[in-house]
Structure formats: structure tokens, C-alpha cells
Design a protein around this motif. Structure first.
Motif, mmCIF file in Angstrom:
data_model
loop_
_atom_site.group_PDB
_atom_site.id
_atom_site.type_symbol
_atom_site.label_atom_id
_atom_site.label_comp_id
_atom_site.label_asym_id
_atom_site.label_seq_id
_atom_site.Cartn_x
_atom_site.Cartn_y
_atom_site.Cartn_z
ATOM 1 N N LYS A 50 0.866 -1.182 0.000
ATOM 2 C CA LYS A 50 0.000 0.000 0.000
ATOM 3 C C LYS A 50 0.901 1.230 0.000
ATOM 4 O O LYS A 50 2.088 1.136 0.313
ATOM 5 C CB LYS A 50 -0.853 0.059 1.275
ATOM 6 C CG LYS A 50 -1.951 -0.934 1.388
ATOM 7 C CD LYS A 50 -2.697 -0.697 2.700
ATOM 8 C CE LYS A 50 -3.994 -1.440 2.764
ATOM 9 N NZ LYS A 50 -4.717 -1.123 4.024
ATOM 10 N N SER A 55 -4.073 3.535 3.878
ATOM 11 C CA SER A 55 -4.637 3.579 2.529
ATOM 12 C C SER A 55 -5.696 2.494 2.349
ATOM 13 O O SER A 55 -5.585 1.401 2.890
ATOM 14 C CB SER A 55 -3.520 3.396 1.502
ATOM 15 O OG SER A 55 -4.067 3.332 0.209
ATOM 16 N N SER A 58 -4.757 -1.246 -2.249
ATOM 17 C CA SER A 58 -3.557 -2.084 -2.134
ATOM 18 C C SER A 58 -3.301 -2.807 -3.452
ATOM 19 O O SER A 58 -4.160 -2.854 -4.335
ATOM 20 C CB SER A 58 -3.725 -3.102 -1.000
ATOM 21 O OG SER A 58 -4.777 -4.002 -1.307
ATOM 22 N N LEU A 164 -0.478 2.921 -7.627
ATOM 23 C CA LEU A 164 -1.073 3.225 -6.322
ATOM 24 C C LEU A 164 -1.226 4.736 -6.133
ATOM 25 O O LEU A 164 -2.254 5.205 -5.633
ATOM 26 C CB LEU A 164 -0.237 2.610 -5.195
ATOM 27 C CG LEU A 164 -0.249 1.081 -5.130
ATOM 28 C CD1 LEU A 164 0.778 0.582 -4.114
ATOM 29 C CD2 LEU A 164 -1.631 0.552 -4.784
#
Length: 173
Positions: A50, A55, A58, A164
Motif C-alpha cells: 500500500k 490507505s 492495495s 497506487l
């Protein structure tokens, strides 16, 4: 002394690239599984990362070699350079989504390309109506990764970080 397989070498290089990003504080490794399936004679590693521990997005990276990949390297009768590699896929998960947001797929396709294979799952718990859905998008490379491509693994880890980052910015919960 044994000769490590392509899976062993690729795994070590990829893990190193991911842990370097973890040590630099750019992402956080939250789970890791090394799996040896003695029934099917296969090996697999899963690493989940992550941006940070809080967060809701993932990425789980799955690197695996089945019996045909391992035999292509180790067994004299089945040696085949085209099969002596590893399967690679990533599963991006987003928690607490009300519904599927097409921007998740668009972000991933903009980074990984449209020639990858994408699969989507929406996971809902009807007993927990307040929790929202979990959205999973699997990105499959549809080909093997070979030792000759190990230099690309650091770049691969950087693309996961980029994915991400972009998902955190573009996808609302």
C-alpha cells in the motif's frame, strides 16, 4: 550447492526492488506469503503493498512457477527455454467502494496498457451493509517473465508505485 531456478532469481530481485521502495518510505509492505504446493509441485510468492498503512487501496503481486515451468529448467527430458519462467499478475484492491468506478480500470490501463488481461470482482458482504464493497481488478501479463528480464523488475516495482499513487488521487471512496 543447488542452482537457483528462474523463479528463485526473479523472486529475489523483485522482492529487493519492493523492499527498497519500502525502506525509502514510498510504499509499505503489509503482507507476504511464500507458498510451496507439494500436491501440485508449484511455488508462489504474494506480496501486498500500500502507499501507507491507512490507505484503502492495495496491490497484491503474485509470482508463481508451476510444475511445467520448474521441469523446463530442472528435468533433462523437459528442458525448454520458452517455459523456464514465471507467471506474473497483480491484484489491485479498493475498499469501501459504493459501486464499481470505471476510472479504476482506466487508470490501470493507462499505466499497464490495454493489451494486458483485466478481470474485475466486486465483493460485497450483505450482512455488513455499512461497509461498502471491495473492488478487485486483476492485471495479468498473459505471458511468462524470464531471467533475461530481471532488469525490468525494478521498473515494474516503480510502475506499481505509480499505479497506487494515481489510484489514490483519481478514485474517490
Amino acid at each position: 550447492m543447488f542452482d537457483p531456478t528462474a523463479f528463485d532469481n526473479i523472486k529475489v530481485v523483485f522482492e529487493g526492488a519492493v523492499y527498497d521502495l519500502d525502506l525509502a518510505g514510498q510504499l509499505c509492505v503489509i503482507d507476504r506469503n511464500d507458498i510451496l504446493n507439494v500436491a501440485k509441485l508449484s511455488r508462489q510468492i504474494e506480496m501486498t503493498v500500500k502507499k501507507n498503512r491507512d490507505s484503502k487501496i492495495s496491490c497484491t503481486v503474485v509470482l508463481c512457477a508451476d510444475i511445467s515451468n520448474l521441469a523446463a529448467e530442472l528435468h533433462p527430458k523437459f528442458q525448454s527455454p520458452k517455459d523456464a519462467g514465471c507467471h506474473f499478475k497483480m491484484v489491485f484492491s479498493s475498499l469501501e467502494q459504493r459501486s464499481f468506478d470505471i476510472r479504476i480500470l482506466e487508470v490501470l490501463q493507462s499505466i499497464w496498457g490495454k493489451d494486458r488481461e483485466y478481470h474485475c470482482k466486486i465483493i460485497s458482504d450483505p450482512l455488513q451493509s455499512q461497509s461498502g464493497n471491495k473492488i478487485e481488478i486483476e492485471v495479468n501479463f498473459k505471458r511468462l517473465i524470464y531471467e533475461e528480464q530481471m532488469e525490468d523488475l525494478t521498473e515494474l516495482a516503480d510502475f506499481i508505485l505509480q499505479s497506487l499513487d494515481k489510484l489514490e488521487l483519481d478514485v474517490k471512496h
